[in-house]
Design a protein around this motif. Structure first.
Motif, PDB file in Angstrom:
ATOM      1  N   VAL A 123      -8.467  14.487  -9.295  1.00 26.34           N
ATOM      2  CA  VAL A 123      -8.276  13.258  -8.522  1.00 26.34           C
ATOM      3  C   VAL A 123      -9.251  13.236  -7.354  1.00 26.34           C
ATOM      4  O   VAL A 123      -9.504  14.268  -6.710  1.00 26.34           O
ATOM      5  CB  VAL A 123      -6.826  13.148  -8.021  1.00 26.34           C
ATOM      6  N   GLU A 124      -9.801  12.073  -7.065  1.00 29.80           N
ATOM      7  CA  GLU A 124     -10.769  11.928  -5.963  1.00 29.80           C
ATOM      8  C   GLU A 124     -10.167  12.496  -4.672  1.00 29.80           C
ATOM      9  O   GLU A 124      -9.008  12.216  -4.347  1.00 29.80           O
ATOM     10  CB  GLU A 124     -11.112  10.446  -5.810  1.00 29.80           C
ATOM     11  N   PRO A 125     -10.928  13.337  -3.947  1.00 30.68           N
ATOM     12  CA  PRO A 125     -10.351  14.118  -2.839  1.00 30.68           C
ATOM     13  C   PRO A 125      -9.620  13.316  -1.773  1.00 30.68           C
ATOM     14  O   PRO A 125      -8.537  13.710  -1.340  1.00 30.68           O
ATOM     15  CB  PRO A 125     -11.565  14.856  -2.263  1.00 30.68           C
ATOM     16  N   SER A 126     -10.197  12.213  -1.301  1.00 32.49           N
ATOM     17  CA  SER A 126      -9.526  11.488  -0.226  1.00 32.49           C
ATOM     18  C   SER A 126      -8.234  10.828  -0.726  1.00 32.49           C
ATOM     19  O   SER A 126      -7.229  10.791  -0.005  1.00 32.49           O
ATOM     20  CB  SER A 126     -10.453  10.434   0.397  1.00 32.49           C
ATOM     21  N   LEU A 127      -8.252  10.323  -1.944  1.00 34.49           N
ATOM     22  CA  LEU A 127      -7.022   9.775  -2.530  1.00 34.49           C
ATOM     23  C   LEU A 127      -6.003  10.889  -2.715  1.00 34.49           C
ATOM     24  O   LEU A 127      -4.808  10.714  -2.422  1.00 34.49           O
ATOM     25  CB  LEU A 127      -7.325   9.096  -3.864  1.00 34.49           C
ATOM     26  N   ARG A 128      -6.463  12.025  -3.178  1.00 33.11           N
ATOM     27  CA  ARG A 128      -5.564  13.172  -3.367  1.00 33.11           C
ATOM     28  C   ARG A 128      -4.885  13.557  -2.053  1.00 33.11           C
ATOM     29  O   ARG A 128      -3.685  13.828  -2.020  1.00 33.11           O
ATOM     30  CB  ARG A 128      -6.366  14.343  -3.937  1.00 33.11           C
ATOM     31  N   ASP A 129      -5.647  13.567  -0.974  1.00 38.64           N
ATOM     32  CA  ASP A 129      -5.072  13.897   0.336  1.00 38.64           C
ATOM     33  C   ASP A 129      -3.992  12.894   0.735  1.00 38.64           C
ATOM     34  O   ASP A 129      -2.931  13.266   1.240  1.00 38.64           O
ATOM     35  CB  ASP A 129      -6.169  13.931   1.400  1.00 38.64           C
ATOM     36  N   SER A 130      -4.278  11.606   0.509  1.00 37.16           N
ATOM     37  CA  SER A 130      -3.306  10.562   0.874  1.00 37.16           C
ATOM     38  C   SER A 130      -2.032  10.687   0.054  1.00 37.16           C
ATOM     39  O   SER A 130      -0.918  10.539   0.576  1.00 37.16           O
ATOM     40  CB  SER A 130      -3.921   9.178   0.664  1.00 37.16           C
ATOM     41  N   LEU A 131      -2.181  10.980  -1.229  1.00 34.33           N
ATOM     42  CA  LEU A 131      -1.017  11.105  -2.105  1.00 34.33           C
ATOM     43  C   LEU A 131      -0.199  12.351  -1.743  1.00 34.33           C
ATOM     44  O   LEU A 131       1.035  12.312  -1.723  1.00 34.33           O
ATOM     45  CB  LEU A 131      -1.468  11.170  -3.562  1.00 34.33           C
ATOM     46  N   ARG A 132      -0.882  13.439  -1.460  1.00 32.46           N
ATOM     47  CA  ARG A 132      -0.173  14.665  -1.075  1.00 32.46           C
ATOM     48  C   ARG A 132       0.675  14.439   0.176  1.00 32.46           C
ATOM     49  O   ARG A 132       1.809  14.903   0.269  1.00 32.46           O
ATOM     50  CB  ARG A 132      -1.173  15.792  -0.840  1.00 32.46           C
ATOM     51  N   GLU A 133       0.116  13.705   1.130  1.00 27.79           N
ATOM     52  CA  GLU A 133       0.837  13.443   2.371  1.00 27.79           C
ATOM     53  C   GLU A 133       2.094  12.638   2.115  1.00 27.79           C
ATOM     54  O   GLU A 133       3.100  12.787   2.825  1.00 27.79           O
ATOM     55  CB  GLU A 133      -0.080  12.710   3.356  1.00 27.79           C
ATOM     56  N   ARG A 134       2.082  11.773   1.104  1.00 27.27           N
ATOM     57  CA  ARG A 134       3.268  10.980   0.772  1.00 27.27           C
ATOM     58  C   ARG A 134       4.410  11.864   0.289  1.00 27.27           C
ATOM     59  O   ARG A 134       5.579  11.524   0.467  1.00 27.27           O
ATOM     60  CB  ARG A 134       2.933   9.938  -0.293  1.00 27.27           C
ATOM     61  N   LEU A 135       4.086  12.981  -0.352  1.00 26.82           N
ATOM     62  CA  LEU A 135       5.130  13.900  -0.792  1.00 26.82           C
ATOM     63  C   LEU A 135       5.686  14.693   0.385  1.00 26.82           C
ATOM     64  O   LEU A 135       6.872  15.033   0.409  1.00 26.82           O
ATOM     65  CB  LEU A 135       4.581  14.849  -1.857  1.00 26.82           C
ATOM     66  N   ARG A 136       4.831  14.965   1.355  1.00 27.92           N
ATOM     67  CA  ARG A 136       5.294  15.692   2.534  1.00 27.92           C
ATOM     68  C   ARG A 136       6.100  14.793   3.457  1.00 27.92           C
ATOM     69  O   ARG A 136       7.110  15.217   4.031  1.00 27.92           O
ATOM     70  CB  ARG A 136       4.079  16.264   3.278  1.00 27.92           C
ATOM     71  N   GLU A 137       5.659  13.553   3.625  1.00 26.49           N
ATOM     72  CA  GLU A 137       6.340  12.613   4.513  1.00 26.49           C
ATOM     73  C   GLU A 137       6.457  11.265   3.820  1.00 26.49           C
ATOM     74  O   GLU A 137       5.668  10.358   4.066  1.00 26.49           O
ATOM     75  CB  GLU A 137       5.577  12.474   5.838  1.00 26.49           C
ATOM     76  N   PRO A 138       7.419  11.108   2.916  1.00 29.76           N
ATOM     77  CA  PRO A 138       7.549   9.835   2.192  1.00 29.76           C
ATOM     78  C   PRO A 138       7.939   8.706   3.129  1.00 29.76           C
ATOM     79  O   PRO A 138       8.573   8.926   4.161  1.00 29.76           O
ATOM     80  CB  PRO A 138       8.661  10.122   1.174  1.00 29.76           C
ATOM     81  N   SER A 139       7.544   7.509   2.768  1.00 28.34           N
ATOM     82  CA  SER A 139       7.891   6.334   3.561  1.00 28.34           C
ATOM     83  C   SER A 139       9.398   6.105   3.518  1.00 28.34           C
ATOM     84  O   SER A 139      10.025   6.243   2.467  1.00 28.34           O
ATOM     85  CB  SER A 139       7.171   5.091   3.027  1.00 28.34           C
ATOM     86  N   ALA A 140       9.960   5.776   4.660  1.00 24.42           N
ATOM     87  CA  ALA A 140      11.390   5.469   4.725  1.00 24.42           C
ATOM     88  C   ALA A 140      11.574   3.976   4.499  1.00 24.42           C
ATOM     89  O   ALA A 140      11.043   3.158   5.241  1.00 24.42           O
ATOM     90  CB  ALA A 140      11.954   5.871   6.083  1.00 24.42           C
ATOM     91  N   VAL A 141      12.291   3.628   3.445  1.00 26.15           N
ATOM     92  CA  VAL A 141      12.512   2.222   3.150  1.00 26.15           C
ATOM     93  C   VAL A 141      13.887   2.055   2.511  1.00 26.15           C
ATOM     94  O   VAL A 141      14.312   2.890   1.697  1.00 26.15           O
ATOM     95  CB  VAL A 141      11.413   1.663   2.208  1.00 26.15           C
ATOM     96  N   LEU A 142      14.582   1.017   2.911  1.00 24.16           N
ATOM     97  CA  LEU A 142      15.862   0.684   2.295  1.00 24.16           C
ATOM     98  C   LEU A 142      15.581  -0.244   1.126  1.00 24.16           C
ATOM     99  O   LEU A 142      15.066  -1.356   1.326  1.00 24.16           O
ATOM    100  CB  LEU A 142      16.780  -0.005   3.311  1.00 24.16           C
ATOM    101  N   GLU A 181       0.832  -1.206   0.000  1.00 20.88           N
ATOM    102  CA  GLU A 181       0.000   0.000   0.000  1.00 20.88           C
ATOM    103  C   GLU A 181       0.865   1.254   0.000  1.00 20.88           C
ATOM    104  O   GLU A 181       0.598   2.224  -0.723  1.00 20.88           O
ATOM    105  CB  GLU A 181      -0.924   0.008   1.212  1.00 20.88           C
ATOM    106  N   ASP A 182       1.934   1.248   0.806  1.00 18.65           N
ATOM    107  CA  ASP A 182       2.837   2.396   0.857  1.00 18.65           C
ATOM    108  C   ASP A 182       3.518   2.607  -0.485  1.00 18.65           C
ATOM    109  O   ASP A 182       3.658   3.743  -0.957  1.00 18.65           O
ATOM    110  CB  ASP A 182       3.897   2.196   1.942  1.00 18.65           C
ATOM    111  N   VAL A 183       3.955   1.532  -1.106  1.00 17.09           N
ATOM    112  CA  VAL A 183       4.652   1.638  -2.388  1.00 17.09           C
ATOM    113  C   VAL A 183       3.710   2.196  -3.450  1.00 17.09           C
ATOM    114  O   VAL A 183       4.085   3.088  -4.229  1.00 17.09           O
ATOM    115  CB  VAL A 183       5.216   0.276  -2.828  1.00 17.09           C
ATOM    116  N   ALA A 184       2.486   1.712  -3.492  1.00 16.58           N
ATOM    117  CA  ALA A 184       1.521   2.187  -4.490  1.00 16.58           C
ATOM    118  C   ALA A 184       1.295   3.692  -4.358  1.00 16.58           C
ATOM    119  O   ALA A 184       1.287   4.424  -5.354  1.00 16.58           O
ATOM    120  CB  ALA A 184       0.200   1.432  -4.345  1.00 16.58           C
ATOM    121  N   LEU A 185       1.122   4.171  -3.135  1.00 20.35           N
ATOM    122  CA  LEU A 185       0.873   5.592  -2.925  1.00 20.35           C
ATOM    123  C   LEU A 185       2.125   6.425  -3.169  1.00 20.35           C
ATOM    124  O   LEU A 185       2.064   7.498  -3.783  1.00 20.35           O
ATOM    125  CB  LEU A 185       0.347   5.827  -1.513  1.00 20.35           C
ATOM    126  N   ASP A 186       3.283   5.957  -2.697  1.00 20.01           N
ATOM    127  CA  ASP A 186       4.526   6.708  -2.874  1.00 20.01           C
ATOM    128  C   ASP A 186       4.860   6.884  -4.354  1.00 20.01           C
ATOM    129  O   ASP A 186       5.186   7.994  -4.809  1.00 20.01           O
ATOM    130  CB  ASP A 186       5.687   5.995  -2.177  1.00 20.01           C
TER     131      ASP A 186
END
Length: 306
Positions: A105-124, A56-61
């Motif tokens: 873009v659908e509003p709730s999805l847009r909010d989730s995607l925007r947040e990924r740009l502000r705080e991207p998932s940390a992954v090695l 889920e994180d990868v798809a959104l990021d």
């Protein structure tokens, strides 16, 4: 299983301009970086998945990065950091690029995607499976039809670019179909596994393989699946279950994304062929406003250009 309303639209027209613009990520390159933005995002996605990041994180990021890149291209988080911008400033620039294209873009999805740009998932990132490079080196077949010679349009896209674009389209389209965007993303990222080893001869070649097509595709798909660790392989196989038809919401989102990308890939060649100087000079302001525009205009006039 959700169904589309009887007699209603089969796809959301409001998303068309965004999908057209995103398609160019298959053709945007930058010095010092190998491959198009789409090709590199495909590799980033698989690296995150093999590194253990939740799907889920990868798809959104990855989708968020693609949407920001529609206008910013390779002015991405890595470049902005290298150029000396702190995280907050860099994030604000990425969000500005994202906001410029995502009104539909659908509003709730847009909010989730925007947040990924502000705080991207940390992954090695984990090791890249061999199929990632193979798909990036495997050209798509072009326009083919049994009984007719193929139509090749240069340069061809590759299978990594196509899979990435279908995955991003699928996430953006998912709310319309009430589909799980993660399943759609994984299905799209893996739907051409067979072409990591199988050259693409298009619909024509597949028909000429006749009864052998199914077994060849199954075998070459398994070769790619076997490169994944058991847990990730099982997750991907579950997602791939939506590929055969449009009986599920996820199947509809995937097939809509796949169809749109295939046709837009050809449409961009036709759009370029029909480009006029009126569009370039007037609509797009190639010689744009600035202190020397008057001089530029006189030069072009006196040189009879265009």
């Amino acid at each position: 299983m959700t169904a589309l309303p009887e007699g209603g639209p089969a796809a959301p027209l409001a998303l068309r301009p965004l999908l057209v613009e995103l398609n160019d990520l298959k053709r945007v390159h930058a010095a010092g970086r190998t491959g198009s933005i789409a090709e590199r995002l495909f590799a980033q996605g698989w690296g995150a998945l093999t590194g253990g990041a939740p799907a889920e994180d990868v798809a959104l990021d990855i989708t968020a990065k693609a949407l920001a890149a529609a206008r910013l291209c390779d002015l991405d988080a890595a470049f902005l950091a290298a150029a000396g911008l702190d995280h907050a400033v860099a994030a604000s620039i990425l969000v500005a690029g994202f906001e410029a294209v995502t009104d539909s873009v659908e509003p709730s999805l847009r909010d989730s995607l925007r947040e990924r740009l502000r705080e991207p998932s940390a992954v090695l990132p984990g090791p890249l499976p061999a199929f990632v490079s193979a798909l990036a080196h495997q050209p798509r077949a072009g326009v083919t039809c049994p009984g007719k010679p193929r139509i090749l349009l240069e340069p061809p896209e590759n299978h990594a670019e196509h899979c990435l674009m279908v995955a991003v389209y699928g996430v953006v389209l998912s709310p319309f179909y009430r589909a799980d965007p993660t399943l759609v993303f994984l299905a799209a990222m893996s739907h051409h596994f067979h072409n990591a080893a199988m050259p693409d001869a298009g619909f024509t070649g597949e028909m000429l393989l006749g009864d052998h097509l199914g077994s060849i595709m199954a075998r070459t798909t398994q070769w790619a699946l076997d490169e994944l660790d058991p847990a990730l392989r099982e997750t991907v196989e579950r997602a791939r279950a939506v590929l055969p038809d449009d009986a599920t919401a996820e199947g509809r989102a995937f097939h809509a994304a796949d169809c749109i990308d295939r046709v837009l890939q050809i449409a961009q060649h036709l759009r370029a062929a029909g480009l006029t100087m009126d569009t370039v000079l007037d609509d797009m302001e190639l010689v744009h406003a600035g202190p020397v525009k008057g001089f530029h205009d006189r030069v072009l006039t006196d040189m009879h250009i265009p």
